[in-house]
Design an enzyme around this catalytic site. Structure first.
Site, PDB file in Angstrom:
ATOM      1  N   ASN A   1       0.937  -1.122  -0.057  1.00 29.88           N
ATOM      2  CA  ASN A   1       0.051   0.257  -0.194  1.00 29.88           C
ATOM      3  C   ASN A   1       0.882   1.076   0.166  1.00 29.88           C
ATOM      4  O   ASN A   1       1.386   1.483   1.044  1.00 29.88           O
ATOM      5  CB  ASN A   1      -0.947   0.063   1.214  1.00 29.88           C
ATOM      6  CG  ASN A   1      -1.672   1.218   1.401  1.00 29.88           C
ATOM      7  OD1 ASN A   1      -1.763   2.031   0.513  1.00 29.88           O
ATOM      8  ND2 ASN A   1      -2.152   1.260   2.520  1.00 29.88           N
TER       9      ASN A   1
ATOM     10  N   GLU B   1      -5.324  -4.989  10.630  1.00 32.28           N
ATOM     11  CA  GLU B   1      -4.492  -4.043  10.739  1.00 32.28           C
ATOM     12  C   GLU B   1      -4.883  -3.429  12.055  1.00 32.28           C
ATOM     13  O   GLU B   1      -5.619  -2.303  12.190  1.00 32.28           O
ATOM     14  CB  GLU B   1      -4.451  -2.762   9.782  1.00 32.28           C
ATOM     15  CG  GLU B   1      -4.180  -3.608   8.383  1.00 32.28           C
ATOM     16  CD  GLU B   1      -3.514  -2.825   7.480  1.00 32.28           C
ATOM     17  OE1 GLU B   1      -2.415  -2.743   6.881  1.00 32.28           O
ATOM     18  OE2 GLU B   1      -4.159  -1.519   7.292  1.00 32.28           O
TER      19      GLU B   1
ATOM     20  N   SER C   1       3.344  -1.916  10.486  1.00 33.69           N
ATOM     21  CA  SER C   1       4.695  -1.925  10.715  1.00 33.69           C
ATOM     22  C   SER C   1       5.275  -3.006  10.109  1.00 33.69           C
ATOM     23  O   SER C   1       6.353  -3.579  10.966  1.00 33.69           O
ATOM     24  CB  SER C   1       5.029  -1.401  12.091  1.00 33.69           C
ATOM     25  OG  SER C   1       4.409  -0.294  12.417  1.00 33.69           O
TER      26      SER C   1
ATOM     27  N   GLY D   1       2.826  -0.911   4.299  1.00 38.34           N
ATOM     28  CA  GLY D   1       2.789   0.480   3.898  1.00 38.34           C
ATOM     29  C   GLY D   1       4.196   0.752   3.786  1.00 38.34           C
ATOM     30  O   GLY D   1       4.638   0.630   2.613  1.00 38.34           O
ATOM     31  N   GLY D   2       4.768   1.458   4.731  1.00 36.32           N
ATOM     32  CA  GLY D   2       6.071   2.079   4.649  1.00 36.32           C
ATOM     33  C   GLY D   2       7.263   1.293   3.912  1.00 36.32           C
ATOM     34  O   GLY D   2       7.914   1.576   3.001  1.00 36.32           O
TER      35      GLY D   2
HETATM   36  P1  PGA Z   1       2.829   0.438   7.795  1.00 36.61           P
HETATM   37  O1  PGA Z   1       1.111   0.584   7.013  1.00 36.61           O
HETATM   38  O2  PGA Z   1       3.348  -0.883   7.145  1.00 36.61           O
HETATM   39  O3  PGA Z   1       3.573   1.528   7.343  1.00 36.61           O
HETATM   40  O4  PGA Z   1       2.426   0.378   9.098  1.00 36.61           O
HETATM   41  C1  PGA Z   1       0.293  -0.701   6.741  1.00 36.61           C
HETATM   42  C2  PGA Z   1      -0.995  -0.046   6.440  1.00 36.61           C
HETATM   43  O5  PGA Z   1      -1.364   1.020   6.754  1.00 36.61           O
HETATM   44  O6  PGA Z   1      -1.387  -0.932   5.434  1.00 36.61           O
END
Ligand code: PGA
Length: 254
Positions: free
Chosen positions: A9, A164, A210, A231-232
């Site tokens: 994402n 999540e 995360s 995400g990141g």
């Molecule tokens: P993150 O985001 O891996 O940056 O924590 C995950 C997401 O919101 O799908």
């Protein structure tokens, strides 16, 4: 056996040229990995370009949101039909949309219905807030989110769930593999109650929050967890590729 799935994402990151660069960096490595579904979800404006760039590869494409009407006077919105011509998946009900854009369970439900009508595969996000987690209300909250998001929906058409926990998103504070496995097991039992055991066993349920190349194995090793919504770490080609590679190796060893 459920085919594992890793989805990236990208959120509101990358211009079209940055997206092009990132896909070109990821494509060769990702394409080689056969036993994992790899989905990238760039911003709307890059979907058409990314679709071209991954043509002929095993990489799949998803969007991050949609509007529930098919067309009309909804300035600035993107319809399920527009997306269906470009991609296969769509993230729905992400906690950032629920929080910053006030998407309620009812709106999420309409979006899931609209996506399914257009033959898009929803990646439905659910998860509890920190206060709810600390008050021991996780199961109650995710059960209610499932109930409202899926109300009146009989045919799930390849729908995927991403669990999540909100306190783990973008905070660097991931859940433990065991915690996530327990809640995902609970979500699967709920799907069995709402639908039936076969549907529950076939449904892919991901963990998100995360996830990085360093902790991905902890989640993927859990029996209930079928992959991750990243995400990141999905914005870095080496990180994302490492998460997909580890998933492939772990699930192959089963
Ligand atoms: P993150 O985001 O891996 O940056 O924590 C995950 C997401 O919101 O799908």
């Amino acid at each position: 056996m459920r085919v594992p799935l890793i989805a990236g994402n990208w959120k509101m990151n990358t211009t079209v040229s940055e997206a092009t660069e990132l896909v070109n960096e990821m494509r060769p490595g990702l394409d080689e990995i056969a036993n994992v579904d790899k989905v990238i979800c760039p911003p709307f404006i890059s979907l058409a370009k990314v679709r071209e760039l991954i043509k002929g590869s095993s990489i799949k494409l998803g969007a991050q949101n949609l509007y529930f009407e098919e067309k009309g006077a909804y300035t600035g919105e993107i319809s399920p039909l527009m997306l269906a011509a470009l991609c296969e998946f769509v993230i729905i009900g992400h906690s950032e949309r629920r929080q910053y854009f006030r998407e309620t369970g009812e709106i999420v439900n309409k979006k899931v219905q609209a996506a399914l009508r257009a033959k898009l595969k929803p990646i439905l996000c659910i998860g509890e807030r920190l206060e709810e987690n600390e008050a021991g209300r996780t199961e109650e909250v995710v059960a209610e989110q499932l109930r409202s998001s899926l109300a009146g929906i009989d045919f799930l058409g390849g729908l995927i769930i991403a669990y999540e926990p909100i306190w783990a998103i973008g905070t660097g504070k991931a859940a433990t593999g065991r915690q996530a496995n327990e809640t995902i097991g609970f979500i699967r039992q709920n799907i069995a109650k709402l639908y039936n055991e076969d549907i529950a066993q076939e449904m892919r349920i991901l963990y998100g929050g995360s996830v990085t190349a360093d902790n991905a194995a902890e989640f993927i090793n859990q029996p209930e967890i079928d992959g991750a919504l990243v995400g990141g770490a999905s914005l870095k080609a080496t990180q994302f590729l490492s998460i997909v590679t580890q998933t492939s190796e772990i699930k192959q060893a089963r």
